[in-house]
Design a protein around this motif. Structure first.
Motif, PDB file in Angstrom:
ATOM      1  N   ASP A  14     -37.241 -41.394 -55.192  1.00 42.70           N
ATOM      2  CA  ASP A  14     -36.063 -40.555 -55.447  1.00 42.70           C
ATOM      3  C   ASP A  14     -36.138 -39.800 -56.776  1.00 42.70           C
ATOM      4  OD1 ASP A  14     -34.946 -41.446 -53.053  1.00 42.70           O
ATOM      5  OD2 ASP A  14     -34.070 -43.201 -54.046  1.00 42.70           O
ATOM      6  N   LEU A  15     -37.266 -39.131 -57.006  1.00 41.38           N
ATOM      7  CA  LEU A  15     -37.377 -38.298 -58.201  1.00 41.38           C
ATOM      8  C   LEU A  15     -36.643 -36.981 -57.973  1.00 41.38           C
ATOM      9  CD1 LEU A  15     -41.141 -38.625 -59.180  1.00 41.38           C
ATOM     10  CD2 LEU A  15     -39.179 -39.674 -60.301  1.00 41.38           C
ATOM     11  N   SER A  16     -36.105 -36.444 -59.041  1.00 39.95           N
ATOM     12  CA  SER A  16     -35.535 -35.103 -58.968  1.00 39.95           C
ATOM     13  C   SER A  16     -36.685 -34.111 -58.804  1.00 39.95           C
ATOM     14  CB  SER A  16     -34.748 -34.777 -60.236  1.00 39.95           C
ATOM     15  OG  SER A  16     -35.643 -34.657 -61.333  1.00 39.95           O
ATOM     16  N   ASP A  17     -36.373 -32.892 -58.419  1.00 39.93           N
ATOM     17  CA  ASP A  17     -37.402 -31.868 -58.257  1.00 39.93           C
ATOM     18  C   ASP A  17     -38.162 -31.649 -59.562  1.00 39.93           C
ATOM     19  OD1 ASP A  17     -36.508 -31.650 -55.678  1.00 39.93           O
ATOM     20  OD2 ASP A  17     -35.499 -29.721 -55.974  1.00 39.93           O
ATOM     21  N   ASP A  18     -37.435 -31.578 -60.672  1.00 38.15           N
ATOM     22  CA  ASP A  18     -38.078 -31.372 -61.973  1.00 38.15           C
ATOM     23  C   ASP A  18     -38.968 -32.549 -62.336  1.00 38.15           C
ATOM     24  OD1 ASP A  18     -36.922 -28.884 -62.328  1.00 38.15           O
ATOM     25  OD2 ASP A  18     -35.235 -29.678 -63.502  1.00 38.15           O
ATOM     26  N   ILE A  22     -43.023 -32.579 -62.980  1.00 38.64           N
ATOM     27  CA  ILE A  22     -43.593 -33.107 -64.220  1.00 38.64           C
ATOM     28  C   ILE A  22     -44.637 -34.175 -63.901  1.00 38.64           C
ATOM     29  CG2 ILE A  22     -43.067 -34.475 -66.282  1.00 38.64           C
ATOM     30  CD1 ILE A  22     -40.353 -32.936 -66.359  1.00 38.64           C
ATOM     31  N   LEU A  23     -44.345 -35.038 -62.951  1.00 43.32           N
ATOM     32  CA  LEU A  23     -45.292 -36.084 -62.558  1.00 43.32           C
ATOM     33  C   LEU A  23     -46.573 -35.468 -62.000  1.00 43.32           C
ATOM     34  CD1 LEU A  23     -46.074 -39.034 -62.062  1.00 43.32           C
ATOM     35  CD2 LEU A  23     -44.837 -38.898 -59.882  1.00 43.32           C
ATOM     36  N   ILE A  24     -46.442 -34.475 -61.134  1.00 48.42           N
ATOM     37  CA  ILE A  24     -47.614 -33.813 -60.553  1.00 48.42           C
ATOM     38  C   ILE A  24     -48.440 -33.134 -61.640  1.00 48.42           C
ATOM     39  CG2 ILE A  24     -48.370 -31.937 -59.024  1.00 48.42           C
ATOM     40  CD1 ILE A  24     -47.503 -34.462 -57.558  1.00 48.42           C
ATOM     41  N   ASP A  25     -47.787 -32.452 -62.580  1.00 45.75           N
ATOM     42  CA  ASP A  25     -48.503 -31.815 -63.686  1.00 45.75           C
ATOM     43  C   ASP A  25     -49.264 -32.854 -64.504  1.00 45.75           C
ATOM     44  OD1 ASP A  25     -47.641 -29.285 -62.974  1.00 45.75           O
ATOM     45  OD2 ASP A  25     -45.990 -29.266 -64.441  1.00 45.75           O
ATOM     46  N   PHE A  26     -48.625 -33.978 -64.787  1.00 44.08           N
ATOM     47  CA  PHE A  26     -49.274 -35.049 -65.533  1.00 44.08           C
ATOM     48  C   PHE A  26     -50.508 -35.563 -64.789  1.00 44.08           C
ATOM     49  CE2 PHE A  26     -49.827 -39.663 -65.864  1.00 44.08           C
ATOM     50  CZ  PHE A  26     -50.274 -39.746 -67.181  1.00 44.08           C
ATOM     51  N   LEU A  27     -50.371 -35.774 -63.482  1.00 42.41           N
ATOM     52  CA  LEU A  27     -51.499 -36.288 -62.700  1.00 42.41           C
ATOM     53  C   LEU A  27     -52.649 -35.281 -62.646  1.00 42.41           C
ATOM     54  CD1 LEU A  27     -49.554 -38.087 -59.835  1.00 42.41           C
ATOM     55  CD2 LEU A  27     -50.748 -39.139 -61.770  1.00 42.41           C
ATOM     56  N   HIS A  28     -52.326 -33.995 -62.550  1.00 45.32           N
ATOM     57  CA  HIS A  28     -53.372 -32.969 -62.598  1.00 45.32           C
ATOM     58  C   HIS A  28     -54.079 -32.992 -63.949  1.00 45.32           C
ATOM     59  CE1 HIS A  28     -53.019 -30.736 -58.813  1.00 45.32           C
ATOM     60  NE2 HIS A  28     -51.722 -30.979 -58.878  1.00 45.32           N
ATOM     61  N   ASP A  29     -53.317 -33.081 -65.028  1.00 46.83           N
ATOM     62  CA  ASP A  29     -53.907 -33.133 -66.369  1.00 46.83           C
ATOM     63  C   ASP A  29     -54.769 -34.377 -66.542  1.00 46.83           C
ATOM     64  OD1 ASP A  29     -52.609 -30.764 -66.948  1.00 46.83           O
ATOM     65  OD2 ASP A  29     -51.012 -31.721 -68.146  1.00 46.83           O
ATOM     66  N   LEU A  30     -54.299 -35.506 -66.038  1.00 48.77           N
ATOM     67  CA  LEU A  30     -55.065 -36.752 -66.128  1.00 48.77           C
ATOM     68  C   LEU A  30     -56.374 -36.637 -65.355  1.00 48.77           C
ATOM     69  CD1 LEU A  30     -55.293 -39.723 -66.983  1.00 48.77           C
ATOM     70  CD2 LEU A  30     -54.016 -40.309 -64.907  1.00 48.77           C
ATOM     71  N   THR A  31     -56.302 -36.078 -64.161  1.00 42.78           N
ATOM     72  CA  THR A  31     -57.506 -35.899 -63.350  1.00 42.78           C
ATOM     73  C   THR A  31     -58.499 -34.979 -64.051  1.00 42.78           C
ATOM     74  OG1 THR A  31     -56.228 -36.240 -61.337  1.00 42.78           O
ATOM     75  CG2 THR A  31     -58.366 -35.171 -61.088  1.00 42.78           C
ATOM     76  N   ALA A  32     -58.015 -33.894 -64.616  1.00 41.79           N
ATOM     77  CA  ALA A  32     -58.897 -32.964 -65.328  1.00 41.79           C
ATOM     78  C   ALA A  32     -59.545 -33.647 -66.528  1.00 41.79           C
ATOM     79  CB  ALA A  32     -58.107 -31.729 -65.772  1.00 41.79           C
ATOM     80  N   ALA A  33     -58.791 -34.462 -67.254  1.00 41.01           N
ATOM     81  CA  ALA A  33     -59.345 -35.175 -68.403  1.00 41.01           C
ATOM     82  C   ALA A  33     -60.418 -36.171 -67.963  1.00 41.01           C
ATOM     83  CB  ALA A  33     -58.230 -35.889 -69.170  1.00 41.01           C
ATOM     84  N   LEU A  34     -60.178 -36.864 -66.864  1.00 44.26           N
ATOM     85  CA  LEU A  34     -61.173 -37.809 -66.352  1.00 44.26           C
ATOM     86  C   LEU A  34     -62.431 -37.077 -65.891  1.00 44.26           C
ATOM     87  CD1 LEU A  34     -58.834 -40.200 -64.344  1.00 44.26           C
ATOM     88  CD2 LEU A  34     -60.129 -40.766 -66.412  1.00 44.26           C
ATOM     89  N   GLU A  35     -62.262 -35.941 -65.235  1.00 46.76           N
ATOM     90  CA  GLU A  35     -63.424 -35.169 -64.791  1.00 46.76           C
ATOM     91  C   GLU A  35     -64.240 -34.677 -65.983  1.00 46.76           C
ATOM     92  OE1 GLU A  35     -61.780 -32.158 -62.259  1.00 46.76           O
ATOM     93  OE2 GLU A  35     -61.816 -33.477 -60.509  1.00 46.76           O
ATOM     94  N   ARG A  36     -63.564 -34.220 -67.048  1.00 49.07           N
ATOM     95  CA  ARG A  36     -64.284 -33.772 -68.244  1.00 49.07           C
ATOM     96  C   ARG A  36     -65.013 -34.936 -68.889  1.00 49.07           C
ATOM     97  NH1 ARG A  36     -59.583 -30.924 -68.992  1.00 49.07           N
ATOM     98  NH2 ARG A  36     -58.811 -32.445 -70.488  1.00 49.07           N
ATOM     99  N   HIS A  37     -64.350 -36.079 -68.993  1.00 44.80           N
ATOM    100  CA  HIS A  37     -64.926 -37.241 -69.659  1.00 44.80           C
ATOM    101  C   HIS A  37     -66.147 -37.764 -68.908  1.00 44.80           C
ATOM    102  CE1 HIS A  37     -64.977 -40.747 -72.253  1.00 44.80           C
ATOM    103  NE2 HIS A  37     -65.143 -41.481 -71.166  1.00 44.80           N
ATOM    104  N   TYR A  38     -66.069 -37.798 -67.590  1.00 37.73           N
ATOM    105  CA  TYR A  38     -67.144 -38.353 -66.773  1.00 37.73           C
ATOM    106  C   TYR A  38     -67.992 -37.278 -66.101  1.00 37.73           C
ATOM    107  CZ  TYR A  38     -64.762 -42.778 -67.459  1.00 37.73           C
ATOM    108  OH  TYR A  38     -64.189 -43.886 -68.021  1.00 37.73           O
ATOM    109  N   ALA A  39     -67.976 -36.059 -66.635  1.00 35.21           N
ATOM    110  CA  ALA A  39     -68.685 -34.940 -66.009  1.00 35.21           C
ATOM    111  C   ALA A  39     -70.163 -35.238 -65.812  1.00 35.21           C
ATOM    112  CB  ALA A  39     -68.504 -33.669 -66.835  1.00 35.21           C
ATOM    113  N   GLY A  40     -70.809 -35.806 -66.818  1.00 31.53           N
ATOM    114  CA  GLY A  40     -72.234 -36.116 -66.705  1.00 31.53           C
ATOM    115  C   GLY A  40     -72.518 -37.075 -65.568  1.00 31.53           C
ATOM    116  N   GLN A  41     -71.706 -38.100 -65.466  1.00 28.63           N
ATOM    117  CA  GLN A  41     -71.902 -39.076 -64.394  1.00 28.63           C
ATOM    118  C   GLN A  41     -71.626 -38.460 -63.025  1.00 28.63           C
ATOM    119  OE1 GLN A  41     -69.472 -41.929 -66.816  1.00 28.63           O
ATOM    120  NE2 GLN A  41     -70.702 -43.399 -65.645  1.00 28.63           N
ATOM    121  N   LEU A  42     -70.599 -37.605 -62.943  1.00 23.36           N
ATOM    122  CA  LEU A  42     -70.299 -36.950 -61.677  1.00 23.36           C
ATOM    123  C   LEU A  42     -71.448 -36.048 -61.241  1.00 23.36           C
ATOM    124  CD1 LEU A  42     -66.556 -36.017 -62.275  1.00 23.36           C
ATOM    125  CD2 LEU A  42     -67.430 -37.716 -60.681  1.00 23.36           C
TER     126      LEU A  42
END
Length: 67
Positions: A14-18, A22-42
């Motif tokens: 039951d999250l509000s639209d906002d 915000i949660l989706i933006d955070f998860l996208h940012d987290l995923t991007a940070a993980l991809e940058r951090h583990y880029a060599g391994q990927l």
């Protein structure tokens, strides 16, 4: 109940639209940070696994999933 039986992530209900945005933006940012951090391994993993073969155009029985 064993510790491994517990969920790793508990999603809020039951999250509000906002808040959902915000949660989706955070998860996208987290995923991007993980991809940058583990880029060599990927990249190493992608290079070590064979490329999937493209379906033969004459094989009409294969159907791509919608996702």
């Amino acid at each position: 109940m064993e510790p491994n039986d517990l969920p790793i992530v508990v999603l809020p209900l039951d999250l509000s639209d906002d808040s959902a945005a915000i949660l989706i933006d955070f998860l996208h940012d987290l995923t991007a940070a993980l991809e940058r951090h583990y880029a060599g391994q990927l990249l190493r993993r992608q290079q070590s696994t064979p490329e999937p073969r493209s379906p033969d155009s004459s094989d009409s029985t294969k159907i791509d999933p919608p996702f």
